[in-house]
Scaffold this motif. Structure first.
Motif, mmCIF file in Angstrom:
data_model
loop_
_atom_site.group_PDB
_atom_site.id
_atom_site.type_symbol
_atom_site.label_atom_id
_atom_site.label_comp_id
_atom_site.label_asym_id
_atom_site.label_seq_id
_atom_site.Cartn_x
_atom_site.Cartn_y
_atom_site.Cartn_z
ATOM 1 N N GLY A 27 0.813 -1.215 0.000
ATOM 2 C CA GLY A 27 0.000 0.000 0.000
ATOM 3 C C GLY A 27 0.841 1.259 0.000
ATOM 4 O O GLY A 27 0.499 2.242 -0.669
ATOM 5 N N LEU A 28 1.973 1.234 0.729
ATOM 6 C CA LEU A 28 2.861 2.390 0.746
ATOM 7 C C LEU A 28 3.493 2.588 -0.624
ATOM 8 O O LEU A 28 3.574 3.715 -1.123
ATOM 9 C CB LEU A 28 3.945 2.216 1.807
ATOM 10 N N ILE A 29 3.924 1.497 -1.241
ATOM 11 C CA ILE A 29 4.541 1.602 -2.567
ATOM 12 C C ILE A 29 3.538 2.155 -3.574
ATOM 13 O O ILE A 29 3.870 3.004 -4.419
ATOM 14 C CB ILE A 29 5.077 0.232 -3.019
ATOM 15 N N LYS A 30 2.297 1.692 -3.487
ATOM 16 C CA LYS A 30 1.254 2.198 -4.389
ATOM 17 C C LYS A 30 1.065 3.691 -4.199
ATOM 18 O O LYS A 30 0.935 4.449 -5.165
ATOM 19 C CB LYS A 30 -0.056 1.454 -4.129
ATOM 20 N N GLU A 31 1.068 4.140 -2.944
ATOM 21 C CA GLU A 31 0.897 5.564 -2.646
ATOM 22 C C GLU A 31 2.083 6.375 -3.163
ATOM 23 O O GLU A 31 1.904 7.456 -3.729
ATOM 24 C CB GLU A 31 0.750 5.753 -1.136
ATOM 25 N N ILE A 32 3.294 5.850 -2.987
ATOM 26 C CA ILE A 32 4.493 6.531 -3.495
ATOM 27 C C ILE A 32 4.424 6.676 -5.003
ATOM 28 O O ILE A 32 4.654 7.755 -5.568
ATOM 29 C CB ILE A 32 5.765 5.752 -3.088
#
Length: 258
Positions: A156-161
């Motif tokens: 989820g963090l990678i998607k947000e980045i």
């Protein structure tokens, strides 16, 4: 200052791509080059015995959290994400910031994102790097905050980045720019004012160049703030303000307005 060659060798033996640094500036050309071998590291540190150590962000990426005087506070910006972040290797930077190290996922690219949040950058390009402990800048040192292994970041963090990334698939390699003084002003906005020793001079030239081209003082000041935020170790706001006022007064005198 200490000779850090043994630390550099240890990082290399752990599979990291090591770079020798003068403060935060690489001492060798490294883009798209293979990682240094142990023998190469020994030879380089013989030539530069007091070099700092940086690691290329090729196998891992870094969440770089910083607090700028009078400006963005990355620690506040990252707070909503903290509860979802697993414990991982972390260090305190020489400037009082914090860096979280996460392994890259084979199945999911993480894109470099400078300005991911106010005061938070994502350093992920294979030709980017971060200075690591026990390096130091002046009297300030980098320090590991824990000895935890690097872990993978939540998807989820990678998607947000990636969603907010300024990444592009356009190939710029065939474009050969013609450098002018105006070109350098635009590049400074994105690249910042450089290393500690030249930041103030670069700020002076930048502001002077804008005012000479009849950019309004308010716009010139706002652009200086942006360039300062894009500087690895930004100038304190008080120093930026003092330099800006000095350059503005000089330009007003040149025009005969004071």
């Amino acid at each position: 200052m200490k000779n850090l060659v043994n630390y550099a060798i240890a990082y290399a033996k752990a599979g990291m791509s090591v770079l020798p640094m003068q403060d935060k500036k690489p001492l060798i050309k490294f883009a798209d080059q293979p990682a240094l071998t142990v023998d190469e590291i020994k030879n380089i540190w013989k030539k530069y015995p007091f070099a700092n150590i940086a690691l290329r962000t090729d196998k891992f990426f870094v969440v770089d959290i910083d607090r700028h005087e009078g400006g963005a506070d990355g620690f506040k910006s990252i707070e909503p994400y903290r509860k979802d972040l697993p414990e991982t290797l972390a260090q305190k930077t020489a400037g009082g910031g914090e860096q979280l190290f996460f392994l890259k996922r084979n199945e999911k690219e993480v894109r470099q994102n400078i300005g991911f949040l106010d005061g938070v950058d994502i350093k992920a390009h294979q030709n980017n790097y971060v200075v690591v402990a026990p390096s130091s800048i002046g009297e300030r040192s980098y320090e590991w905050l824990n000895q935890k292994p690097m872990v993978h970041a939540p998807k989820g963090l990678i998607k947000e980045i990636n969603k907010h990334s300024n990444h592009t698939d356009v190939d710029f390699t065939d474009f050969k720019p013609m450098k002018t003084k105006t070109t350098l002003l635009f590049e400074t906005i994105v690249e910042g004012f450089g290393d500690n020793g030249g930041r103030n001079d670069n700020l002076t030239h930048f502001v002077g160049g804008l005012l000479f081209r009849s950019v309004s003082p308010q716009v010139a000041y706002n652009l200086a703030l942006i360039a300062n935020d894009n500087t690895n170790d930004p100038l304190p706001t008080s120093e930026l303000d003092a330099t800006f006022k000095s350059v503005l007064n000089k330009e007003l005198r040149r025009r005969g307005e004071i």
